[in-house]
Design a protein around this motif. Sequence first.
Motif, PDB file in Angstrom:
ATOM      1  N   MET A 199      42.648 -89.711   8.497  1.00 35.14           N
ATOM      2  CA  MET A 199      43.370 -90.838   9.080  1.00 35.14           C
ATOM      3  C   MET A 199      44.869 -90.256   9.331  1.00 35.14           C
ATOM      4  O   MET A 199      45.516 -91.063  10.158  1.00 35.14           O
ATOM      5  N   PHE A 200      45.384 -89.175   8.757  1.00 34.76           N
ATOM      6  CA  PHE A 200      46.723 -88.769   9.104  1.00 34.76           C
ATOM      7  C   PHE A 200      46.635 -87.459  10.059  1.00 34.76           C
ATOM      8  O   PHE A 200      47.485 -86.807  10.072  1.00 34.76           O
ATOM      9  N   SER A 201      45.544 -87.044  10.564  1.00 40.26           N
ATOM     10  CA  SER A 201      45.421 -86.014  11.421  1.00 40.26           C
ATOM     11  C   SER A 201      46.338 -85.994  12.402  1.00 40.26           C
ATOM     12  O   SER A 201      47.039 -85.049  13.155  1.00 40.26           O
ATOM     13  N   TRP A 202      46.911 -87.028  13.054  1.00 42.86           N
ATOM     14  CA  TRP A 202      47.811 -87.234  14.136  1.00 42.86           C
ATOM     15  C   TRP A 202      49.163 -86.611  13.896  1.00 42.86           C
ATOM     16  O   TRP A 202      49.788 -85.988  14.693  1.00 42.86           O
TER      17      TRP A 202
ATOM     18  N   GLY B 168      49.807 -96.241  18.366  1.00 44.31           N
ATOM     19  CA  GLY B 168      48.924 -97.069  17.398  1.00 44.31           C
ATOM     20  C   GLY B 168      49.180 -96.580  15.981  1.00 44.31           C
ATOM     21  O   GLY B 168      49.347 -97.512  14.989  1.00 44.31           O
ATOM     22  N   LYS B 169      48.773 -95.672  15.950  1.00 44.46           N
ATOM     23  CA  LYS B 169      48.455 -94.910  14.406  1.00 44.46           C
ATOM     24  C   LYS B 169      49.783 -94.603  13.878  1.00 44.46           C
ATOM     25  O   LYS B 169      50.142 -95.201  12.773  1.00 44.46           O
ATOM     26  N   ALA B 170      50.733 -94.230  14.709  1.00 44.37           N
ATOM     27  CA  ALA B 170      52.163 -94.069  13.914  1.00 44.37           C
ATOM     28  C   ALA B 170      52.869 -95.520  13.663  1.00 44.37           C
ATOM     29  O   ALA B 170      53.457 -95.542  12.816  1.00 44.37           O
ATOM     30  N   LEU B 171      52.722 -96.200  14.542  1.00 41.89           N
ATOM     31  CA  LEU B 171      53.370 -97.587  14.372  1.00 41.89           C
ATOM     32  C   LEU B 171      52.729 -98.321  13.404  1.00 41.89           C
ATOM     33  O   LEU B 171      53.261 -99.036  12.448  1.00 41.89           O
TER      34      LEU B 171
ATOM     35  N   LEU C 133      42.547 -98.440  14.484  1.00 43.36           N
ATOM     36  CA  LEU C 133      41.708 -99.456  15.207  1.00 43.36           C
ATOM     37  C   LEU C 133      42.400 -99.825  16.678  1.00 43.36           C
ATOM     38  O   LEU C 133      41.636 -99.877  17.623  1.00 43.36           O
ATOM     39  N   VAL C 134      43.677 -99.900  16.702  1.00 41.47           N
ATOM     40  CA  VAL C 134      44.196-100.367  17.847  1.00 41.47           C
ATOM     41  C   VAL C 134      44.161 -99.268  18.873  1.00 41.47           C
ATOM     42  O   VAL C 134      44.079 -99.404  20.199  1.00 41.47           O
ATOM     43  N   ASP C 135      44.371 -97.801  18.503  1.00 39.84           N
ATOM     44  CA  ASP C 135      44.001 -96.770  19.422  1.00 39.84           C
ATOM     45  C   ASP C 135      42.550 -96.534  19.625  1.00 39.84           C
ATOM     46  O   ASP C 135      42.099 -95.907  20.737  1.00 39.84           O
TER      47      ASP C 135
END
Length: 408
Positions: free
Chosen positions: A1-4, A137-140, A277-279
Motif C-alpha cells: 500500500m505504501f510502495s509509492w 491519488g494514493k498520496a492525497l 482505488l482512485v488510481d
Amino acid sequence: MFSWYRVIGPAERRTFWSCLGGWSLDALDVQLFSLAIPALIATFGLSRTDAGLIGAVTLVSAAVGGWIGGVLADRAGRVQALQVTILWFAIFTFLAAFAQSFSQLLVLKALQGLGFGAEWAAGAVLMAEAIRPEHRGKALGAVQGGWALGWGTALLLSTAAFSALSPDAAWRVLFACGLAPALLVLVIRRNVPEPNRPREAPGAAAGPLAIFSPAMRRVTLAGTLMGLGAHGGFHALFTWLPTYLNTERGASVLESGLYLGIIIAAFGLGCLVAGELVDRLGRRRTVALYAAACMALVMLYLLVPVNGTALLLLGAPLGFCTAGIPASLAALFSELYPSGLRGTGMGFCYNAGRLASALLPLTVGLLSEVCGLGPAIGLSALTAYGLVLLAVALLPDGTPPLRTGMIR
C-alpha cells in the motif's frame, strides 16, 4: 500500500509530511469541538440548536476561508498560503479556550473556521502539484488519512481531560491545545519547496470568477454538489455522534471513546484504501462506491434498532466508508482545472459544498427536537450521500474539462 512512497523524491516526501501534519492538526482542532459539545451545553446553558449553530457558523466561515485560501494559493504561492492558514486556525482555536459567553465562542469559532477552510485548499493544491501523477491519488488519500490521526489524538486528549478535570476546565484545556499546529509552520518554512509552475499559468489573469466561465461552469457546479454531499454526510454524522452515544445510548466517556476509536481507526484505513482505488478504478467509480456503502451503513447504524455490540461491530465499516469520499475529492478536483485556476477551483468546490452543508448540523439539532437525535442524524446523512451519487452522474470521467485540466 505504501510502495509509492519509496519511489518519490526527497522534495515530494517533505511536502507530503508537511501537508499530512497540517491536515492532522487541523482535524485535531476541529474535532475537539464535537467532543466538547456536552460540556459546552452545560457551561453556557445551550440548547442543541445553539450547539448546532456554532457548528454551522464554523462551516460557513470555513467555506469562505476555503475560497480565499485557494485564491491566495494561486496568487501568493502554495507554500506561503499554507503557512498563513495554519497559523490563523491555530491562534483562534487557542483563543476560544478563553471564551466567557456563547456569543464570544461563536465569533472565535467563526474566525477559526476561516483558517480551517483555507488550509485544505492551500495544502491540497500543493500536494496535487508536488506529487507525480501516477501516485497522486494514493498520496492525497494518505494525507486525508491524517484526519484520523488528528481525530484520534483529539479523542485521547478529550478522554483524558474529561476524566481528570471538571467539564468546564476540560474543554478549555482542550481548546488551548489547538495552538500546537503553529509549530508546524517552522518546519514548512525550512523544508518545503514551492512547486514549479509555468510562468504564465493558464487562467492566472482571468481572476477567481473564471471558474464560472462557460468552459468551467458544469465542472464547478457538479464539484460543488459533490462537496456538499461529502461534507454534509460527514458533519451530520460526526458533529453529533459523540452526543448521540452519550445521551441516546447511555454510553460513558470511556465507552464512547471505544466506539469512536474504532470508527476513527477504520476512517484512517478507508482513506488509504480510497487513495489506491482512485488510481486504479478511477475517481468517479470510487466516489460512487463509497457513497452507496455509506447510505447502507447509516441506515443500519442509526435507523435500525441495534444493541451495543452491534454498534461496536458496525462502527468499523461506517468509519471506513465515510472516509472514501473526502479522500477522493482532492485528486478529482485537482484534475478539473488548469494551473492558474487550480487553487481557486479546488478551494471553491470543496468549500462551497461545505458552506451549504453548514445547515446540516443545525438541521440535525432542530430535527432532534421532533424525531429524536438518531433519526435526525440518519435522515440528514442519507440526503447528503444521495447528493454525492447525483454529482457523480453529472460529472462522469472523461468529460472535456477533465482532460484539458489535467495537471502538467
